[in-house]
Design a protein around this motif. Structure first.
Motif, PDB file in Angstrom:
ATOM      1  N   GLU A 108      -9.215  -3.288  -1.664  1.00 48.09           N
ATOM      2  CA  GLU A 108      -8.322  -2.284  -2.245  1.00 48.09           C
ATOM      3  C   GLU A 108      -8.919  -0.885  -2.123  1.00 48.09           C
ATOM      4  N   SER A 150      -8.927   0.107   1.600  1.00 50.58           N
ATOM      5  CA  SER A 150      -7.572   0.425   2.073  1.00 50.58           C
ATOM      6  C   SER A 150      -7.165   1.821   1.643  1.00 50.58           C
ATOM      7  N   LYS A 151      -7.452   2.130   0.387  1.00 50.80           N
ATOM      8  CA  LYS A 151      -7.111   3.447  -0.141  1.00 50.80           C
ATOM      9  C   LYS A 151      -7.862   4.544   0.611  1.00 50.80           C
ATOM     10  N   GLU A 194       0.851  -1.177   0.000  1.00 49.06           N
ATOM     11  CA  GLU A 194       0.000   0.000   0.000  1.00 49.06           C
ATOM     12  C   GLU A 194       0.892   1.233   0.000  1.00 49.06           C
TER      13      GLU A 194
END
Length: 466
Positions: A435, A438-439, A283
């Protein structure tokens, strides 16, 4: 004799005057010279020959002829239920009515036995899909599989003949400035061909799904979605997907899913029945002058690793926070779109060579991609994972992330009520997958409250603030 001498003298003076004027005006440093003060003011001899690079000298006819027979018209018929609460309240009936909706788009034949690739949004919620070939023959199509994240769908028709089809090119080899053709059915006008150039690659439009488009200036309009983007040899380099417009019509730029990504999705659907996603297990974010200054580094291009996922291929390869990824295999990585676009062409257990910078030194490590379903993230003591096929079927969902474990001391007393719940949104942003989440969470402060909407194990929607 005297007269002849006078004529000779006049001629001599005239010649001298002409020569002097020429030297003054046209010689090397003259007023009209081609090199006055070292600046060229006249076009070089090769100027006219540069015109051979123009569009009029590129032969589009072969590519157009090959492609128009492989691009089809896609008709999507869906049924929508419309509620009429007034009729229901007063008369006790008529509360719901069925209304048929018709949508259209394009598709590309990719095999002689009738497999067709198009956009997921072209066939979304379809009850009936009809395909019309360039020769006007019509067939019913079966939906084989879809990938909503990358906006790709695979269809199949059973034709009574072998069909012309497009072959895939390597979209990684496409060059900016290369001539391309967009072929589709805008406004139900069949077999429309437009030309343009590749304006950019690995374009990130922050669509929370596709993050690596090919951008072109070939005219694309409603109905072109799912059509072919081909090179001058007629090879498929992308599937036209969207336009950038304030009006809904073409105003200058269009975007296509690269053929390498589309091909990988199609092969996954045909072989496994679903899309096999591999992840690197890192990340972070792309670098630029501002980000580099804040991080105290000089490198302004590449992907900066801020976190490495536990048990991922990246962790096993000993990548760590602060490393800067600059290349995957032979593909240069300057942006996040470069990284995600390349990884999306790979499957779990594929091995890629990661070139990265650490303390100013260039290093290379082989990384085995992990399976996307095993990708987890943690925030405020809540560990999250992607939902699996069973959860999707049980709750009739096509997105969401699942609470895998609770380590937050303040929430441990609610462990039984929260574990296994599926989060639908965070601060009103759709929780598409790990994803995306998380972003989103990377931009949140641990001390900042967030609002979560979720479905519990009984299918009830609940909302909490943590």
């Amino acid at each position: 004799m005297k007269q002849i001498s006078k004529l000779f003298l006049v001629s001599l003076l005239s010649g001298a005057t002409t020569l002097g004027a020429y030297k003054l005006l046209f010689d090397d440093n003259g007023y009209f010279s081609s090199n006055k003060n070292g600046i060229t003011t006249l076009a070089p001899e090769s100027y006219g020959r540069l015109a051979s690079l123009g569009a009029e000298n590129v032969d589009f006819t072969v590519a157009a002829e090959k492609t128009i027979h492989t691009v089809v018209h896609v008709k999507n018929v869906s049924v929508r239920t419309i509620s009429n609460p007034i009729m229901e309240y007063f008369y006790g009936y008529g509360g719901q009515q069925q209304q048929e909706q018709v949508g259209t788009g394009s598709g590309v034949i990719i095999s002689e036995d009738g497999y067709i690739v198009t956009n997921n949004h072209v066939v979304k919620d379809a009850n009936d899909i009809e395909i019309t070939l360039n020769n006007k023959k019509t067939y019913k199509a079966k939906l084989v599989g879809t990938d909503s994240k990358m906006d790709i769908a695979l269809l199949k028709i059973n034709a009574d003949e072998k069909l012309p089809y497009s072959t895939f090119a390597n979209s990684d080899s496409v060059k900016i400035g290369e001539w391309v053709l967009a072929v589709g059915n805008p406004y139900n006008l069949t077999s429309t061909v437009t030309a343009g150039i590749v304006s950019a690659k690995a374009r990130n439009l922050d669509t929370r799904g596709i993050q690596s488009f090919i951008q072109t200036d070939a005219a694309v309009n409603p109905g072109n979605s799912g059509g072919a983007l081909v090179n001058t040899r007629g090879e498929l380099i992308g599937i036209n997907t969207m336009i950038s417009s304030m009006t809904g019509s073409y105003v200058g730029y269009s975007f296509a899913v690269p053929s390498n990504n589309a091909r990988k999705i199609i092969e996954d659907i045909m072989e496994f029945g679903n899309v096999q996603r591999g992840i690197l297990g890192v990340e972070g974010g792309e670098l630029n002058s501002t980000a580099s200054k804040e991080l105290g580094i000089t490198q302004t291009q590449g992907f900066y690793i801020n976190k490495v996922t536990k048990n991922s291929g990246a962790e096993k390869a000993k990548l760590q926070k602060g490393d800067i990824i600059i290349k995957l295999d032979n593909q240069d990585i300057a942006t996040f779109a470069d990284l995600s676009g390349y990884v999306n062409t790979k499957r779990p257990n594929d091995k890629i060579q990661v070139t990265y910078l650490r303390d100013g030194k260039t290093m290379i490590a082989p990384v085995v991609l992990s399976k996307n379903e095993s990708f987890t993230t943690e925030f405020k003591g809540i560990e999250l994972e992607n939902i699996d096929a069973a959860d999707k079927k049980k709750f009739k969902l096509d997105y969401g992330v699942k609470i895998k474990a609770i380590t937050n001391e303040n929430l441990l007393q609610y462990n039984e009520e929260l574990k296994g719940n599926i989060i639908l949104s965070i601060d009103n942003v759709k929780a598409t997958n790990i994803e995306t989440v998380s972003k989103l969470l990377n931009n949140k402060d641990e001390k900042q409250s967030i609002r979560i909407e979720m479905i519990n194990k009984n299918g009830e929607v609940i909302r909490i603030i943590i």
